[in-house]
Design an enzyme around this catalytic site. Structure first.
Site, PDB file in Angstrom:
ATOM      1  N   SER A 220      -4.941   0.329  -0.472  1.00 20.84           N
ATOM      2  CA  SER A 220      -3.320   1.263  -0.631  1.00 20.84           C
ATOM      3  C   SER A 220      -1.975   0.459  -1.434  1.00 20.84           C
ATOM      4  O   SER A 220      -1.106   0.698  -1.652  1.00 20.84           O
ATOM      5  CB  SER A 220      -2.976   2.162   0.219  1.00 20.84           C
ATOM      6  OG  SER A 220      -2.399   1.530   1.210  1.00 20.84           O
TER       7      SER A 220
ATOM      8  N   LYS B 267       4.925  -4.138   1.083  1.00 22.56           N
ATOM      9  CA  LYS B 267       4.871  -2.280   0.947  1.00 22.56           C
ATOM     10  C   LYS B 267       5.784  -1.803   1.171  1.00 22.56           C
ATOM     11  O   LYS B 267       6.143  -2.016   2.055  1.00 22.56           O
ATOM     12  CB  LYS B 267       3.278  -2.898   1.867  1.00 22.56           C
ATOM     13  CG  LYS B 267       2.820  -1.032   1.736  1.00 22.56           C
ATOM     14  CD  LYS B 267       1.166  -1.022   2.332  1.00 22.56           C
ATOM     15  CE  LYS B 267       0.196   0.260   1.621  1.00 22.56           C
ATOM     16  NZ  LYS B 267      -1.415   0.193   2.112  1.00 22.56           N
TER      17      LYS B 267
ATOM     18  N   SER C  11      -7.431  -1.053   2.957  1.00 24.63           N
ATOM     19  CA  SER C  11      -5.933  -0.998   2.713  1.00 24.63           C
ATOM     20  C   SER C  11      -5.506  -2.625   1.726  1.00 24.63           C
ATOM     21  O   SER C  11      -4.416  -2.634   0.962  1.00 24.63           O
ATOM     22  CB  SER C  11      -4.875   0.162   2.372  1.00 24.63           C
ATOM     23  OG  SER C  11      -5.346   0.774   2.663  1.00 24.63           O
TER      24      SER C  11
END
Lengths: 64, 463
Positions: free
Chosen positions: B153, B77, B177
């Site tokens: 996310s 990420k 997330s």
């Protein structure tokens, strides 16, 4: 802060707080910002609904 | 063709059946061919990948052990520091920062175990969202249906694994997330106990609630990654001082003696039928008959929202003062609101958190693993703002976290496991929840479901 249901008053005080903190909020953003703030205040208010004395200590959940 | 998981790749590389360089070549080609449709990567770093692979291949040629993840391509990420690259954290603001000097601790541990870092992954700006509809870098598309979100996310982290571009990715989980995108993309996601994995070098969202997590195609990959990632780090004051407790040995040991239950009350309503039914189906297959109620989960979600908004806003206070226009509108107004919440509300939420932790601990005192839904519905369409659940209209974005937030709020370890396809052919997931530091029992149950064919990664159909 006023009760969350009073959106006008919430926005009024939020504008004052933003000015104090030096945060410039575009006029076009205020309806959304005030709406989010109102929702957060409403959620915080619900925590009283648990009806018990919450612990005084708000330290981390897990002590390393 | 089903892509191999990371464990299979590592076995081949360690056995000399394939070089790490050949794996990199294959992976870069897969990303080049496959990512245009899903937009899971925001950066691909061939030079870094070739260098990592060369190091692994040199070690093997020299008779040395490169580690359990030898030659396994991973991506992270884009809020994790990777030395030499800018940590953008889904933003334009941080894109102007200098490149990271060092790898984040989690990235360094993966590399030390032989993994090859190939790139950075799409996310909601500053991790504040559940859909990865990022206005700066474009939305991440669900590999099962490009018109739908991948979740967030850590949406890029889930989509890249689901599409078979890389077998293992790093994500972060503050309110769900890792688990939400894992469920919506039909893969496995692990959010370990709070403090298990160091967050040093991870762009913070909300320090009270931030966790590093792993997304993968198999339970054994989750276990292998957890084993190398967890452990104390003086660079993150929240990391536990407990000695390492690896979980790979728990694979395939069965679930005899484990006390399993389904989450009742809050976790049985407020979702589409198929999202709830998959929980019962998987639990029933393992003979689970007990129900356990986690009290006041609705209030836990509220408190998590307050803490998240306040701490998140504090991280960005300077930029909110001087360059608020540069934020993604999806996050800007919520950060601004968070900056204006009275301190009394924040403290009340933290006090509630401590009380709630004790209530849940009591409820789970004689249960090892609790089954709960992962999301209230399958992946919504990109741009979809509302959904109807139980006859009520809900805001799609925040509501996606309704089942994950009450659990991460008190740091419980959770595996999100794929639970088949729901109406419309979109993946659904189940959360397996344990007491703090009991990741091993989660691995046992997830592996049991996987071994029985009840929880498997479904390869996206070409659409």
């Amino acid at each position: 802060m006023p009760p969350p249901s009073d959106l006008t008053r919430v926005e009024e005080l939020a504008r004052a707080a933003a000015a104090t903190l030096g945060i410039e909020v575009d006029e076009a953003w205020w309806p959304s910002v005030a709406g989010h703030l109102n929702a957060l205040l409403a959620r915080a208010a619900t925590l009283d609904a648990v009806g018990v004395e919450l612990p005084e200590d708000s330290a981390a959940v897990f002590e390393p | 063709v089903t892509p191999p998981d990371g464990t299979a790749v590592a076995a081949q590389v360690r056995a000399g059946e394939i070089t790490a360089a050949a794996v990199v070549k294959r992976t870069l080609a897969a990303i080049e061919a496959g990512d245009r449709a899903i937009n899971s990567f925001t950066a691909v770093w061939p030079e870094r990948a070739w260098a990592d692979a060369a190091r692994v291949d040199r070690m093997i040629a020299g008779g040395r052990d490169p580690g359990p993840l030898a030659g396994v391509p991973v991506a992270v990420k884009n809020l994790f520091d990777v030395a030499g690259y800018v940590t953008v954290a889904g933003s334009r603001i941080s894109a102007a920062d200098p490149p990271a000097a060092d790898d984040a601790e989690a990235v360094a541990r993966l590399r030390a175990a032989g993994a090859v870092v190939v790139g950075a992954l799409n996310m909601d700006e500053y991790a504040y969202g559940f859909t990865t509809e990022n206005s700066h870098y474009g939305p991440c598309h669900n590999p099962h249906d490009g018109a739908r979100v991948a979740g967030g996310s850590s949406g890029g982290s889930a989509a890249a694994v689901a599409a078979g571009l890389v077998p293992i990715t790093l994500g972060s989980d503050t309110n769900g997330s890792v688990r939400v995108p894992a469920a919506l993309c039909g893969i496995f996601g692990l959010k370990p106990t709070y403090g298990r994995i160091s967050r040093r070098g991870m762009y913070p969202f909300c320090a009270s609630l931030d966790h590093v997590g792993v997304l993968a195609r198999s339970v054994r990959d989750l276990a292998a990654a957890f084993d190398v990632l967890h452990g104390h780090d003086p660079g993150d004051a929240a990391t536990s001082a407990r000695p390492p407790e690896p979980v790979t040995a728990a694979l395939g040991t069965g679930i005899d003696g484990l006390r399993l239950a389904v989450a009742g009350g809050y976790f049985e309503t407020g979702a589409t039928n198929d999202s709830l039914e998959v929980v019962g189906r998987l639990a029933q297959a393992l003979g689970v008959t007990r129900r356990v109620e986690l009290p006041h989960a609705d209030l836990a979600r509220s408190a998590a929202m307050v803490i998240t908004a306040c701490e998140g806003a504090q991280v960005h206070e300077r930029d909110l003062r001087t360059r608020a226009r540069e934020f993604d509108p999806m996050t800007r107004d919520r950060f601004l609101a968070g900056a204006l919440v009275p301190a009394s509300a924040y403290v009340r939420a933290q006090r509630f958190r401590r009380w709630y932790r004790d209530q849940v601990a009591a409820a789970m005192a004689d249960v090892d693993v609790v089954f709960a839904p992962a999301t209230p519905f399958p992946a919504p369409r990109i741009g979809q703002r509302d959904a109807v659940v139980d006859g009520e209209t809900v805001a799609t974005q925040p509501y996606l976290g309704c089942f994950t937030q009450p659990l991460s709020f008190i740091g419980l370890p959770v595996i999100a496991a794929p639970a088949g396809l729901g109406d419309g052919g979109m993946p659904l997931g189940v959360q397996l929840v344990a007491a703090p530091y009991q990741e091993a029992v989660l691995v046992k149950v997830a592996a049991e479901l996987e071994g029985a064919g009840l929880s498997v990664v479904v390869q996206p159909a070409a659409r």
